[in-house]
Scaffold this active site. Structure first.
Site, mmCIF file in Angstrom:
data_model
loop_
_atom_site.group_PDB
_atom_site.id
_atom_site.type_symbol
_atom_site.label_atom_id
_atom_site.label_comp_id
_atom_site.label_asym_id
_atom_site.label_seq_id
_atom_site.Cartn_x
_atom_site.Cartn_y
_atom_site.Cartn_z
ATOM 1 N N TRP A 316 0.827 -1.204 0.000
ATOM 2 C CA TRP A 316 0.000 0.000 0.000
ATOM 3 C C TRP A 316 0.861 1.255 0.000
ATOM 4 O O TRP A 316 0.496 2.278 -0.589
ATOM 5 C CB TRP A 316 -0.902 -0.001 1.236
ATOM 6 C CG TRP A 316 -1.750 1.236 1.370
ATOM 7 C CD1 TRP A 316 -2.982 1.465 0.820
ATOM 8 C CD2 TRP A 316 -1.426 2.420 2.112
ATOM 9 N NE1 TRP A 316 -3.442 2.708 1.179
ATOM 10 C CE2 TRP A 316 -2.504 3.320 1.972
ATOM 11 C CE3 TRP A 316 -0.329 2.804 2.884
ATOM 12 C CZ2 TRP A 316 -2.518 4.576 2.569
ATOM 13 C CZ3 TRP A 316 -0.335 4.055 3.481
ATOM 14 C CH2 TRP A 316 -1.419 4.920 3.319
ATOM 15 N N HIS A 317 2.030 1.181 0.638
ATOM 16 C CA HIS A 317 2.854 2.364 0.807
ATOM 17 C C HIS A 317 3.562 2.817 -0.467
ATOM 18 O O HIS A 317 3.967 3.974 -0.545
ATOM 19 C CB HIS A 317 3.887 2.135 1.914
ATOM 20 C CG HIS A 317 3.323 2.308 3.278
ATOM 21 N ND1 HIS A 317 2.674 1.289 3.944
ATOM 22 C CD2 HIS A 317 3.277 3.387 4.109
ATOM 23 C CE1 HIS A 317 2.281 1.738 5.134
ATOM 24 N NE2 HIS A 317 2.624 2.993 5.256
ATOM 25 N N GLY A 318 3.739 1.956 -1.424
ATOM 26 C CA GLY A 318 4.411 2.421 -2.628
ATOM 27 C C GLY A 318 4.581 1.358 -3.679
ATOM 28 O O GLY A 318 4.557 0.159 -3.398
#
Length: 471
Positions: A316-318
């Site tokens: 989700w973060h990148g």
């Protein structure tokens, strides 16, 4: 537009608050907020507002169909379709080029990359839209019959860009009725000013130190230099992201909304489990409520369930494989704590648990910071002495010395000192009218001081990134 900018502070926000408070009822207040929120989002890249509108349209009509055909196969089919489309927007814009690049690397193919950018805040508003349609299907909330109210929920500017992730059920009633007292407004201003200072002063200075030590070539970086650089990044990302959450929560108070807390002093954690109960709380809650528990939670296949959650948390973060490694890294430590280490830590002094936790978290930020696998491996090699560049370089020593006062203050600010001071002031104000007046004056001076030094810092520096914008 970002909160920590003169344009927002001295033009957008005053106009919004004046128009909002001149509106005679909640309907007009909602219209003002919707117009201002869409304008806020469209300020930088107006073309991406289409994606947000499309997301809300899909989930709006999905909610109506689910409510009409509740308990029938069509309701479940609609939920699945809406979920696929909503996540599909995120997948295409955020992850398509990563997968294309990976396929090219594996199969030596030459598939062309997509010429698209990343819509700001898409990771946050995608999850918020999903909570609505899923909760309608579960029966946890009523269907929203007004499209503009659902659009307002998703686009509400205080938490649109970088959270916290707000569930629809948390603000459902406030979309229809809310009231802001003078005390609420004052609390919001104080909270916003604290967040502004954390961002404009603490996060930006920590970011500059990090940039000087580890952003560029690591060929001359020393062991201590890399450790301090990662510690500076740890301060930067905490002050950066928690600042945005503080400002969002403060703005919510000013406008009559109550957003959940997103951080609870994560750097005082005594275990990794404790850390994730304190860091980015809204994201942890989202994955628990909408992924972990539906998959079986602790009841069945909890290892599989945890693995899925942490793969998704990392991803989700990148759109880079290092974030996947970061998620797996935490999965491993959480499993170790679950099996035996957690019980051991409870028997040891809390200070030992804190040292262990901070060591794990600092190394974890290495996986998060370096998107390039070669640089990631090289940084870890320097930190743990596999590559020997010496303990400290003279240039790095001078840089660290210049930033040392800030490092000390920044570390202290990670502990609940402000909370202690606030409690003491509250107790003092209860001693009588005079004490209450003194407390109010000190609070007003505190807000004015925060605004002054934050504005000065923003005007005097061109370095003002919000890290979570890219997530």
């Amino acid at each position: 537009m970002v909160f920590s900018s003169p344009t927002f502070l001295y033009i957008f926000l005053p106009i919004c608050l004046v128009l909002y408070n001149l509106s005679k009822n909640v309907k007009y207040k909602n219209i003002v907020l919707l117009i201002m929120s869409l304008g806020f989002y469209a300020w930088g890249e107006p073309k991406w507002i289409i994606i947000m509108l499309a997301t809300v349209l899909v989930d709006y009509f999905a909610g109506k169909i689910i409510d009409t055909y509740r308990g029938r196969p069509l309701a479940k089919a609609t939920l699945i379709i809406a979920t696929v489309i909503t996540i599909g927007f995120l997948a295409v814009f955020k992850y398509a080029n990563l997968f294309i690049s990976s396929i090219n690397g594996i199969f030596n193919s030459e598939l062309g990359l997509l010429s698209i950018g990343l819509p700001i805040g898409i990771s946050f508003y995608t999850f918020q839209a999903l909570t609505y349609v899923i909760d309608v299907y579960r029966g946890d909330t009523r269907v929203q019959k007004s499209f503009y109210k659902l659009l307002l929920y998703v686009s509400l500017f205080p938490q649109l860009i970088a959270g916290p992730i707000v569930r629809y059920v948390d603000v459902e009633n406030e979309l229809n009725y809310r009231k802001v007292s003078a005390e609420d407004f004052a609390s919001g201003v104080i909270r916003f000013s604290v967040g502004l200072t954390k961002k404009a002063v603490f996060a930006n200075i920590a970011g500059m130190l990090c940039k000087k030590l580890i952003e560029n070539d690591l060929s001359n970086a020393s062991t201590l230099g890399v450790w301090v650089g990662i510690a500076a990044f740890a301060l930067q990302i905490y002050f950066d992201f928690s600042a945005y959450s503080d400002m969002a929560i403060g703005l919510g108070y000013m406008l009559g909304f109550r957003f959940r807390e997103n951080f609870n002093y994560p750097y005082i954690s005594t275990s990794i489990s404790d850390f994730w109960r304190r860091w980015h709380i809204s994201l942890t809650q989202f994955f628990r409520e909408y992924v972990y528990i539906p998959m079986g939670g602790n009841r069945s296949n909890f290892v599989r369930n945890m693995l899925v959650v942490w793969l998704l948390t990392g991803f989700w973060h990148g759109a880079s494989w290092n974030y996947l490694l970061w998620g797996l890294y935490y999965f491993v430590f959480l499993m170790i704590e679950r099996v035996f280490l957690g019980k051991v830590l409870k028997k040891l002094p809390k200070f030992i648990g804190w040292i262990y936790s901070m060591a794990v978290v600092l190394v974890g930020w290495v996986f998060f910071y370096f998107e390039d696998a070669v640089r990631l491996k090289y940084a870890l090699s320097i930190m743990f002495g596999v590559v020997n560049h010496g303990l400290i370089d003279p240039v790095e020593k001078a840089i660290i010395g210049n930033f040392l006062p800030f490092i000390i203050i920044g570390v202290i600010a990670c502990f609940p000192v402000a909370k202690l001071v606030k409690n003491l002031l509250n107790k003092f104000s209860e001693k009588g009218k005079g004490a209450e007046v003194v407390t109010d004056v000190l609070t007003a001076l505190f807000v004015a001081f925060n605004l002054f030094i934050s504005t000065a810092a923003l005007i005097g520096s061109s370095y003002n990134p919000f890290l979570y914008f890219r997530f």
